[in-house]
Enzyme design. Sequence first.
Site, short mmCIF file in Angstrom:
data_model
loop_
_atom_site.label_atom_id
_atom_site.label_comp_id
_atom_site.label_asym_id
_atom_site.label_seq_id
_atom_site.Cartn_x
_atom_site.Cartn_y
_atom_site.Cartn_z
NE ARG A 71 -2.46 1.09 3.59
CZ ARG A 71 -2.50 0.17 4.65
NH1 ARG A 71 -3.15 -0.76 4.40
NH2 ARG A 71 -2.03 0.69 5.72
CE LYS B 13 -10.04 12.83 -17.47
NZ LYS B 13 -10.69 14.05 -16.79
CE1 TYR C 66 -14.19 15.84 -14.22
CE2 TYR C 66 -13.83 15.32 -12.09
CZ TYR C 66 -14.05 14.84 -13.31
OH TYR C 66 -14.18 13.67 -13.66
CG ASP D 244 -7.99 19.85 -11.94
OD1 ASP D 244 -7.06 19.36 -12.81
OD2 ASP D 244 -9.05 18.90 -11.91
#
Length: 400
Positions: free
Chosen positions: A64, A215, A117, A190
């Site tokens: 993790r 993206k 967003y 962002d």
Amino acid sequence: MTTSSDSRRGTDTKLGHLGREPQRFDGAVNPPVYHVSTVLAPDLDTYEAGGRRRYEHGEMVYGRYGTPTHHALESALSELEGAADTVILPSGLAAITCALFAVVRTGDHVLVTDSAYGPTRGFCTGLLQRMGVSTTFYDPTIDPEGLAALIRPETKAMVLEAPGSMTFEVQDVPALAQRAKAAGLCVLMDNTWATPLFFQPIAHGVDLSIQAATKYIVGHADAMLGAVSASDAWARTLRSTMYELGMSAGPDDVYLGMRGLRTLGVRLRQHWRNALTVAEWLRDRPEVAQVLYPALPDAPGHEVWKRDFAGASGLFGVVLAEPYSRDAIAAMLDGMSLFGIGSSWGGYESLMIACYPEKARTATTWDAPGPLLRLHIGLEDPADLIADLEAGFARLTAGG
Ligand SMILES: *Cc1c(COP(=O)(O)O)cnc(C)c1O
């Protein structure tokens, strides 16, 4: 891995070499994928030191906390972002929520651009609100004085997104960040549209730079991934927050992110070139009122884009000139042969959706003569995309 002399190299050189350690992996060009949860320690002392060692970059302590596959991408992105550290998350939205969780506590207030967003808004008005953190949405084109008027004693953070991924306002990041920092706020941005290749948030005063790596970094529409890069002041808190949340990305997806990063430079330059060709053609169409592509000289925000950005990616908005019916819009989109209808963007392929900013905004209004389309221009031949759009306009004006 990265040495100080590497920092002076060109970006494309960095993209080809960052995060690679062939001597460590039997000569393999690419750091391999580690499928691992348990990492066996050689002895009890080493095992018990794991809690501290998970903060030492490159150490593998438990699945993790990241593997060499994760560490390769983290170190590459830190170098590209000019950041002290980068954490990898399982999606772009997870990157946004992890960054906000690193900053806020109950009773705090955050300022978020009205152009954010959608799911960023949803997190602020949903989970953050339920945790007792309030949000004020602000006009993305606000000036520093206007911003200062919104800052309260309990305001802790400001979230920027430039350009907005639906409406493409280009925020004055350095001016807003400077004002926010003067008031003691943590500045989050962002930066998915530009990627660190075309805009460098940390050099412009941002503390936490966020990428929906899904993206352009992944770039092939085949994996979900996010990243947050931190300035020195926020690096430790960001990493401990990510560990506390347990939001670790799977190694195969991280590998796809690393693989996408290698070609980010060539892909982005081609997205830019193709998008500019298509945007210029659209601008002259009678069905189009305005093309919201910051790289176009007459587009909103062009001057700020030119001052601060090194390039433009493939995503932009198209404001139609008339209130075309929903049936007409559907006829246009449903019949496209190259443009797909779908969420996300940044892959090699072109996409097109209808957007409804008037339904999303609260601090500003959205007035336009017609519907807003959002186009992602992929790596296809622009002439073919233009032919597809031309046929689409014929269906649009025929009324559907
Ligand atoms: C897609 C997107 C995100 C979220 O990324 P996911 O990987 O889909 O969670 C965040 N910000 C912007 C601007 C985006 O376009």
